[in-house]
Design a protein around this motif. Structure first.
Motif, PDB file in Angstrom:
ATOM      1  N   ASN A 170       3.090  16.056  -3.517  1.00 57.22           N
ATOM      2  CA  ASN A 170       3.588  14.793  -3.796  1.00 57.22           C
ATOM      3  C   ASN A 170       4.676  14.199  -3.004  1.00 57.22           C
ATOM      4  N   LEU A 171       5.900  15.017  -3.061  1.00 55.46           N
ATOM      5  CA  LEU A 171       6.916  14.621  -2.172  1.00 55.46           C
ATOM      6  C   LEU A 171       6.665  14.132  -0.783  1.00 55.46           C
ATOM      7  N   ASN A 172       5.800  14.886  -0.014  1.00 53.61           N
ATOM      8  CA  ASN A 172       5.543  14.718   1.442  1.00 53.61           C
ATOM      9  C   ASN A 172       4.609  13.277   0.981  1.00 53.61           C
ATOM     10  N   ILE A 173       3.941  13.014   0.279  1.00 54.63           N
ATOM     11  CA  ILE A 173       3.214  11.922   0.235  1.00 54.63           C
ATOM     12  C   ILE A 173       4.207  10.384  -0.030  1.00 54.63           C
ATOM     13  N   ILE A 174       5.277  10.829  -0.926  1.00 52.62           N
ATOM     14  CA  ILE A 174       6.189  10.023  -1.055  1.00 52.62           C
ATOM     15  C   ILE A 174       7.018   9.604  -0.063  1.00 52.62           C
ATOM     16  N   TYR A 175       7.295  10.682   0.687  1.00 55.05           N
ATOM     17  CA  TYR A 175       8.196  10.587   2.136  1.00 55.05           C
ATOM     18  C   TYR A 175       7.540   9.820   2.949  1.00 55.05           C
ATOM     19  N   LEU A 218       6.089  13.247 -12.349  1.00 52.22           N
ATOM     20  CA  LEU A 218       6.727  13.239 -13.566  1.00 52.22           C
ATOM     21  C   LEU A 218       5.866  13.818 -14.585  1.00 52.22           C
ATOM     22  N   ASP A 219       4.416  13.644 -14.594  1.00 45.91           N
ATOM     23  CA  ASP A 219       3.265  14.152 -15.483  1.00 45.91           C
ATOM     24  C   ASP A 219       3.537  15.637 -15.296  1.00 45.91           C
ATOM     25  N   ARG A 220       3.536  16.221 -14.281  1.00 43.24           N
ATOM     26  CA  ARG A 220       3.687  17.718 -14.045  1.00 43.24           C
ATOM     27  C   ARG A 220       4.844  18.296 -14.409  1.00 43.24           C
ATOM     28  N   LEU A 221       6.125  17.371 -14.117  1.00 42.13           N
ATOM     29  CA  LEU A 221       7.415  17.954 -14.358  1.00 42.13           C
ATOM     30  C   LEU A 221       7.485  18.046 -16.022  1.00 42.13           C
ATOM     31  N   ALA A 222       6.781  16.969 -16.977  1.00 43.58           N
ATOM     32  CA  ALA A 222       6.939  17.146 -18.273  1.00 43.58           C
ATOM     33  C   ALA A 222       5.959  18.233 -18.804  1.00 43.58           C
ATOM     34  N   ASN A 223       4.942  18.556 -18.242  1.00 48.70           N
ATOM     35  CA  ASN A 223       4.333  19.899 -18.703  1.00 48.70           C
ATOM     36  C   ASN A 223       4.861  21.053 -18.563  1.00 48.70           C
ATOM     37  N   ILE A 224       5.563  21.130 -17.226  1.00 47.28           N
ATOM     38  CA  ILE A 224       6.400  22.485 -16.877  1.00 47.28           C
ATOM     39  C   ILE A 224       7.463  22.574 -18.152  1.00 47.28           C
ATOM     40  N   GLN A 225       7.976  21.654 -18.313  1.00 53.74           N
ATOM     41  CA  GLN A 225       9.136  21.484 -19.324  1.00 53.74           C
ATOM     42  C   GLN A 225       8.863  22.189 -20.499  1.00 53.74           C
ATOM     43  N   LYS A 226       7.572  21.510 -21.189  1.00 55.43           N
ATOM     44  CA  LYS A 226       7.101  22.048 -22.453  1.00 55.43           C
ATOM     45  C   LYS A 226       6.876  23.419 -22.498  1.00 55.43           C
ATOM     46  N   THR A 284       0.834  -1.103  -0.048  1.00 48.35           N
ATOM     47  CA  THR A 284      -0.007   0.096   0.029  1.00 48.35           C
ATOM     48  C   THR A 284       0.777   1.439   0.097  1.00 48.35           C
ATOM     49  N   PRO A 285       1.651   1.510   0.748  1.00 46.10           N
ATOM     50  CA  PRO A 285       2.718   2.617   0.762  1.00 46.10           C
ATOM     51  C   PRO A 285       3.381   2.874  -0.278  1.00 46.10           C
ATOM     52  N   ILE A 286       4.038   1.657  -0.844  1.00 43.86           N
ATOM     53  CA  ILE A 286       5.019   1.799  -1.883  1.00 43.86           C
ATOM     54  C   ILE A 286       3.888   2.053  -3.325  1.00 43.86           C
ATOM     55  N   GLY A 287       2.572   1.501  -3.350  1.00 45.68           N
ATOM     56  CA  GLY A 287       1.961   2.144  -4.491  1.00 45.68           C
ATOM     57  C   GLY A 287       1.495   3.278  -4.422  1.00 45.68           C
ATOM     58  N   LEU A 288       1.148   4.001  -3.195  1.00 44.71           N
ATOM     59  CA  LEU A 288       0.789   5.589  -3.244  1.00 44.71           C
ATOM     60  C   LEU A 288       2.316   6.301  -3.483  1.00 44.71           C
ATOM     61  N   GLY A 289       3.285   5.720  -3.031  1.00 43.64           N
ATOM     62  CA  GLY A 289       4.599   6.479  -3.544  1.00 43.64           C
ATOM     63  C   GLY A 289       4.630   6.295  -4.912  1.00 43.64           C
ATOM     64  N   VAL A 290       4.429   5.174  -5.681  1.00 44.72           N
ATOM     65  CA  VAL A 290       4.657   5.122  -7.149  1.00 44.72           C
ATOM     66  C   VAL A 290       3.547   6.111  -7.861  1.00 44.72           C
ATOM     67  N   THR A 291       2.429   6.055  -7.440  1.00 42.01           N
ATOM     68  CA  THR A 291       1.133   7.042  -7.740  1.00 42.01           C
ATOM     69  C   THR A 291       1.624   8.354  -7.781  1.00 42.01           C
ATOM     70  N   ALA A 292       2.185   8.929  -6.690  1.00 45.97           N
ATOM     71  CA  ALA A 292       2.570  10.416  -6.331  1.00 45.97           C
ATOM     72  C   ALA A 292       3.940  10.601  -7.259  1.00 45.97           C
TER      73      ALA A 292
END
Length: 543
Positions: free
Chosen positions: A357-362, A327-335, A314-322
């Motif tokens: 998201n980083l807090n969720i991942i941590y 990554l998606d948000r970073l790609a949009n910002i880069q474009k 469960t926590p690993i799945g949440l970390g992967v989702t976050a």
């Protein structure tokens, strides 16, 4: 067997008793006879002397009145015909006022001196040694109340003493003769009684030496002894019958032994083969039992692995989702940055979402790390038999954390009453396995059909560096038929439902063998269970 020391025999005892009775009887009867005869002799001679005194007093009154001393003396001298009379004195009242009585006349047996009375005031009769002294008043003829004087007569009592001596001698002679006759009769009666008893005793001694139980005792003329002889004969007859039966049984036993020797030798060979086969089977059984116990430990570890894997997923799945969202948000910002259309508001929104998201991942990665670390420590402890120093409260928390996937499916409460600073040095692996098995037993068996059970785990340090663990729950309890053999292998109430019956047996072995301690159980059906575990620890300390 030595014969006991004999102090008395029937023969001597009978003789002594008979002679004692005869002697006492003769002494008493002879004493009474002598006493009565002596009294009779004494009374007779005293009456005789008193009669003489009265006779002399009646004759002396006329002479006292006439004052004729010579006639009185002449009359008194006629008493020489009475050999027992020694002295006779006639006294009358004196004319001299200083002297009350004067000697008027007297008679003294030849060779006897004049004897005087001790007193003349009254009449008396006295026996003094070998003499009898009598004093009587001399009264007047016309007036009987008038006292003219006194007569004192002294007689010899030697005849009385001779009669007493003769009486005693005769009685003693008769008593001795009777004792002799009694002794002879007692000897005769003694032989009549004791001879048959001695013959019977000799007969029994001969029987005991020769073991001739076919002999019979002769009867006696005495009824009691005849009954005794008959009883002895009956006893001998029964002993003879018993001996004959015993001899027959021994003969049969010898024949049976002879026939059984070959059978025993054959059975011995077969028994050796069966014993060897049984030993091999027992060794295999022990191997299978050890393997089953090991499988039980690995099965519990496997269940824990599956639960922890599910919990970590469960926590690993949440970390992967976050992280995917990042990554998606970073790609949009880069474009937008490359196309030079990036706005400040978009950048601000991206930074806020990135921080979230980083807090969720941590948090989820940290939670997964804790689960993995706890499981790793529990797994290491279960696979290790080495001692280490650990905080007991932390060990229990790690066990509960590893059991969280199973515990969160039920609504039971686990209360830990342990000093958080309690640190001990012991084998953590067996303690892990013990607590896991106890908790799972409560969940599976104790709380069956119960939604909100309570489990209490208490630990305290005792004197002598011993740790006491008290585990209790308020579940269904253990039935009496299961409770008395709860620590035996393959004992379970879930036979055919996945229960192996090795859980409590494994707990008992871990406590007694791995921890070198003891475990006790208290339980009543319907009132839960309580386990008390005590084992030694090293390097224990508590704040």
């Amino acid at each position: 067997m030595t014969a006991p020391m004999v102090r008395l025999s029937i023969r001597s005892l009978f003789l002594w008793v008979v002679m004692a009775i005869v002697t006492i009887t003769l002494v008493i009867s002879s004493g009474l006879s002598i006493y009565s005869q002596v009294n009779a002799y004494e009374e007779e001679i005293i009456n005789h002397v008193e009669t003489l005194t009265e006779l002399v007093a009646s004759n002396a009154e006329m002479y006292i009145e006439d004052g004729d001393e010579f006639a009185t003396t002449t009359k008194l001298n006629s008493l020489n015909v009475a050999p027992i009379v020694l002295n006779v004195n006639v006294y009358r009242f004196a004319t001299d006022p200083d002297t009350r009585f004067t000697l008027f006349a007297s008679y003294n047996k030849p060779g006897q001196a004049l004897a005087r009375p001790e007193e003349l005031d009254s009449e008396y009769t006295r026996l003094r040694g070998n003499y009898i002294e009598v004093v009587r008043k001399v009264r007047g003829n016309t007036n009987l109340n008038e006292v003219l004087g006194y007569i004192f007569l002294r007689a010899s009592a030697e005849g009385l003493q001779e009669q007493i001596g003769s009486t005693i001698l005769i009685n003693l002679t008769v008593m001795l003769l009777m004792m002799l006759v009694s002794f002879l009769l007692a000897l005769r009666l003694q032989r009549v009684i004791t001879d048959p008893i001695e013959d019977l005793a000799d007969f029994l001694q001969r029987i005991s030496r020769q073991r001739d139980y076919g002999a019979r005792s002769r009867s006696s003329n005495v009824r009691e002894l005849a009954i005794l002889s008959e009883a002895v004969n009956v006893m001998l007859m029964r002993i003879q019958e018993y001996v004959q039966k015993q001899q027959k049984a021994e003969e049969q036993h010898r024949k049976l032994n002879a026939s059984l020797e070959d059978m025993v030798s054959q059975r011995t060979v077969a028994l050796k083969d069966a014993n060897q086969e049984l030993i091999q089977t027992l060794e295999k059984l022990h191997q299978f039992q050890r393997q089953i116990v090991q499988n039980e430990k690995m099965a519990s570890l496997g269940d824990m692995v599956a639960g922890v894997a599910h919990e970590v997923n469960t926590p690993i799945g949440l970390g992967v989702t976050a992280s995917t969202m990042m990554l998606d948000r970073l790609a949009n910002i880069q474009k937008e940055f490359e196309s030079k259309t990036l706005k400040a508001s978009t950048m601000s929104k991206f930074l806020a979402e990135s921080q979230e998201n980083l807090n969720i991942i941590y948090r989820n990665l940290n939670r997964a790390a804790e689960l993995i670390s706890s499981f790793k420590q529990v797994a290491v402890d279960q696979s290790s038999e080495n001692s280490r120093s650990f905080c007991f409260a932390q060990l229990v928390n790690e066990i509960l954390l590893s059991l969280r996937p199973r515990l969160k499916k039920v609504g039971h409460n686990i209360n830990i009453e342990v000093d958080p600073t309690l640190t001990v040095e012991s084998k953590a692996g067996p303690i892990n396995q013990i607590l896991i098995n106890l908790i799972m037993n409560s969940i599976i068996h104790g709380f069956e059909g119960i939604d909100d059970g309570n489990i209490d785990i208490c630990a305290e340090l005792m004197a002598g560096n011993k740790l006491k663990i008290v585990y209790r729950d308020d579940g269904k309890g253990i039935p009496p038929d299961i409770r008395k053999r709860i620590f035996d292998p393959f004992v379970t109430t879930k036979r055919g439902q996945g229960g192996s019956g090795l859980g409590m047996h494994l707990v008992y072995n871990l406590v007694t063998q791995a921890l070198n301690g003891s475990i006790s159980l208290t339980s009543e059906e319907g009132h839960g269970v309580e386990f008390i575990i005590v084992f030694p620890v090293a390097g224990a300390n508590s704040a």
